[in-house]
Design a protein around this motif. Structure first.
Motif, PDB file in Angstrom:
ATOM      1  N   VAL A   1      54.754  32.455  43.142  1.00 26.00           N
ATOM      2  CA  VAL A   1      53.542  32.838  43.605  1.00 26.00           C
ATOM      3  C   VAL A   1      52.233  31.610  44.095  1.00 26.00           C
ATOM      4  O   VAL A   1      52.678  31.768  45.384  1.00 26.00           O
ATOM      5  CB  VAL A   1      52.321  33.204  42.620  1.00 26.00           C
TER       6      VAL A   1
ATOM      7  N   ASP B   1      44.934  29.823  50.896  1.00 29.50           N
ATOM      8  CA  ASP B   1      44.784  31.516  49.437  1.00 29.50           C
ATOM      9  C   ASP B   1      44.623  30.595  48.174  1.00 29.50           C
ATOM     10  O   ASP B   1      45.149  31.160  47.746  1.00 29.50           O
ATOM     11  CB  ASP B   1      45.862  32.185  49.758  1.00 29.50           C
TER      12      ASP B   1
ATOM     13  N   SER C   1      42.270  30.644  45.320  1.00 23.09           N
ATOM     14  CA  SER C   1      42.408  32.183  44.319  1.00 23.09           C
ATOM     15  C   SER C   1      41.077  32.116  43.584  1.00 23.09           C
ATOM     16  O   SER C   1      40.333  33.916  42.850  1.00 23.09           O
ATOM     17  CB  SER C   1      43.587  33.507  44.030  1.00 23.09           C
ATOM     18  N   THR C   2      40.978  30.957  43.614  1.00 23.58           N
ATOM     19  CA  THR C   2      39.396  30.980  42.395  1.00 23.58           C
ATOM     20  C   THR C   2      38.141  30.814  43.519  1.00 23.58           C
ATOM     21  O   THR C   2      38.048  29.791  44.514  1.00 23.58           O
ATOM     22  CB  THR C   2      39.290  29.461  41.082  1.00 23.58           C
TER      23      THR C   2
ATOM     24  N   LEU D   1      41.685  39.002  47.065  1.00 22.94           N
ATOM     25  CA  LEU D   1      43.003  38.859  46.472  1.00 22.94           C
ATOM     26  C   LEU D   1      43.922  39.603  47.467  1.00 22.94           C
ATOM     27  O   LEU D   1      43.859  40.224  47.924  1.00 22.94           O
ATOM     28  CB  LEU D   1      42.488  39.636  45.354  1.00 22.94           C
TER      29      LEU D   1
ATOM     30  N   LEU E   1      49.245  38.404  44.988  1.00 24.24           N
ATOM     31  CA  LEU E   1      48.578  38.113  43.858  1.00 24.24           C
ATOM     32  C   LEU E   1      48.859  39.382  43.206  1.00 24.24           C
ATOM     33  O   LEU E   1      48.433  39.471  41.805  1.00 24.24           O
ATOM     34  CB  LEU E   1      48.189  37.081  44.213  1.00 24.24           C
TER      35      LEU E   1
ATOM     36  N   LEU F   1      49.719  40.034  39.574  1.00 29.06           N
ATOM     37  CA  LEU F   1      48.262  40.548  38.097  1.00 29.06           C
ATOM     38  C   LEU F   1      48.788  42.334  37.506  1.00 29.06           C
ATOM     39  O   LEU F   1      47.753  42.549  36.745  1.00 29.06           O
ATOM     40  CB  LEU F   1      47.121  40.479  38.998  1.00 29.06           C
TER      41      LEU F   1
ATOM     42  N   GLN G   1      38.851  35.760  35.465  1.00 30.19           N
ATOM     43  CA  GLN G   1      37.803  36.972  35.834  1.00 30.19           C
ATOM     44  C   GLN G   1      36.699  37.392  35.807  1.00 30.19           C
ATOM     45  O   GLN G   1      36.520  37.107  34.218  1.00 30.19           O
ATOM     46  CB  GLN G   1      38.857  38.795  36.051  1.00 30.19           C
TER      47      GLN G   1
ATOM     48  N   THR H   1      46.653  31.476  34.287  1.00 26.42           N
ATOM     49  CA  THR H   1      46.992  32.483  34.761  1.00 26.42           C
ATOM     50  C   THR H   1      47.366  31.852  36.803  1.00 26.42           C
ATOM     51  O   THR H   1      48.021  30.939  36.729  1.00 26.42           O
ATOM     52  CB  THR H   1      45.397  33.022  34.858  1.00 26.42           C
TER      53      THR H   1
ATOM     54  N   GLN I   1      46.169  32.489  38.695  1.00 22.02           N
ATOM     55  CA  GLN I   1      45.190  32.508  39.576  1.00 22.02           C
ATOM     56  C   GLN I   1      44.383  30.885  39.946  1.00 22.02           C
ATOM     57  O   GLN I   1      44.018  30.834  40.310  1.00 22.02           O
ATOM     58  CB  GLN I   1      44.275  33.588  39.471  1.00 22.02           C
TER      59      GLN I   1
ATOM     60  N   ALA J   1      37.941  33.858  39.015  1.00 19.51           N
ATOM     61  CA  ALA J   1      38.305  34.068  39.525  1.00 19.51           C
ATOM     62  C   ALA J   1      38.292  35.771  40.244  1.00 19.51           C
ATOM     63  O   ALA J   1      37.599  36.272  40.176  1.00 19.51           O
ATOM     64  CB  ALA J   1      40.339  34.269  39.390  1.00 19.51           C
TER      65      ALA J   1
END
Length: 341
Positions: A61, A69, A71-72, A85, A89, A93, A139, A172, A174, A239
């Motif tokens: 990843v 980029d 993700s959080t 997202l 990714l 996921l 998430q 994770t 993310q 995320a």
């Protein structure tokens, strides 16, 4: 009063019963040892393999996403979090059952485990399992994870030792996220980091209107009559979620179900259901369990016969590995057939 001597036939029967009981007791003790320690060895081997896979996924990843980029955190201006997202990714996921999805660390009780996707029999024997219908850890929503307390590494053995405010860390694909254990009132009015619900109180897995992590395990230990529940609130920004069409808790049109209040144990509409974890055993394991047990008995009988016609201890020394292999395999299938807690 002196005992009357037994007839040769009676003495033979008594000796046979005694040896059978001793043998059965020995096998039972060996099986208990396998459940308590042998399953831990299998769990450790699976965890090592899962850790290698998860580290490789993190590296992959990192290579396929540019540095900007993230993700959080907050989404870029004028963009919805449901579209931030990256496609790569999103694909990553979408794991299969048994695939590694996160690393769970609870420093207070010494837990450091790779979490797998799914809560089936085979999944929970590898490590803690992520409920597929709940969001991924980190998430938005209620991410739920189940684990064993007494076998297969017993990762959730000490959930009852978690106290309000203890931190739980989850890594994770993310990013890394921190949760803080939420307080709950105990039966005596004391504050603790867990609560107990019936095995049918699946409403604890529902969306409670916040971003949290829910950990579940059997209670009391060596029983699945109840569940011990730990909830922890997400400290960091969540995320980016999956696109609406793929998020748990959304309808076909992509709208998210309205969050409800913090679920009260026993009051949910799904009170006649259970958590669906792989705790009840695998019925398909019965036939191989019987077959391998029969193979062990054949090997034992053959070894005993050779010992009578040759010499006992050399025969048992040679026959030991021939008996050990089918016995261990039989134990593995018997354990798979029986409930695991």
């Amino acid at each position: 009063m002196p005992m009357l001597p037994l007839s040769p036939r009676t003495a033979t029967v008594v000796r046979g019963i005694g040896r059978t009981l001793i043998g059965a007791g020995t096998l039972l003790l060996l099986f208990v040892a396998y459940q308590l320690w042998g399953t831990g060895v299998a769990h450790s081997r699976e965890q090592a393999r899962l850790e290698d896979r998860f580290d490789a996924q993190l590296a992959e990843v990192g290579r396929m996403l540019p540095d900007d980029d993230a993700s959080t955190g907050d989404p870029p201006p004028d963009e919805s979090t449901t579209t931030t997202l990256p496609p790569e990714l999103v694909a990553a996921l979408d794991p299969s059952p048994g695939d590694p999805v996160a690393r769970l660390r609870m420093p207070t009780i010494g837990v450091d485990e790779i979490v797998v996707h799914g809560v089936g029999v085979a999944d929970l024997r590898k490590g803690p399992g992520h409920f597929p219908d709940s969001p991924m850890p980190g998430q938005p929503g209620n991410a739920a994870i189940a684990g064993h307390r007494t076998t297969y590494g017993q990762p959730f053995h000490d959930l009852d030792r978690l106290a309000p405010g203890d931190e739980i860390h989850v890594d994770t694909l993310q990013g890394s996220f921190t949760y803080r254990v939420m307080p709950h009132e105990g039966p005596e009015g004391d504050e603790r980091g867990h609560f107990i619900v019936p095995e049918t109180a699946v409403e604890v897995l529902d969306d409670a209107g916040d971003d949290r992590l829910t950990l579940t395990a059997c209670h009391p230990k060596f029983s699945s009559r109840q569940r011990i529940i730990v909830t922890a609130e997400l400290v960091d920004e969540p995320a980016a979620p999956l696109p609406d069409a793929e998020r748990p808790g959304t309808d076909d049109a992509g709208s998210v179900d309205a969050p409800g209040p913090d679920p009260a144990p026993g009051d949910g509409a799904a009170a006649d259901e259970d958590f669906g974890e792989g705790l009840g055993g695998d019925p398909d394991a019965l036939v191989p369990a019987v077959a391998w047990s029969a193979a062990f008995l054949v090997a034992l009988a053959a070894t005993a016969l050779v010992g009578r016609r040759w010499r006992r201890w050399p025969a048992y020394l040679v026959g030991a590995p021939l008996m050990a292999v089918p016995l261990v395999v039989a134990f593995a299938h018997i354990d798979r057939y029986l409930p695991a807690y």
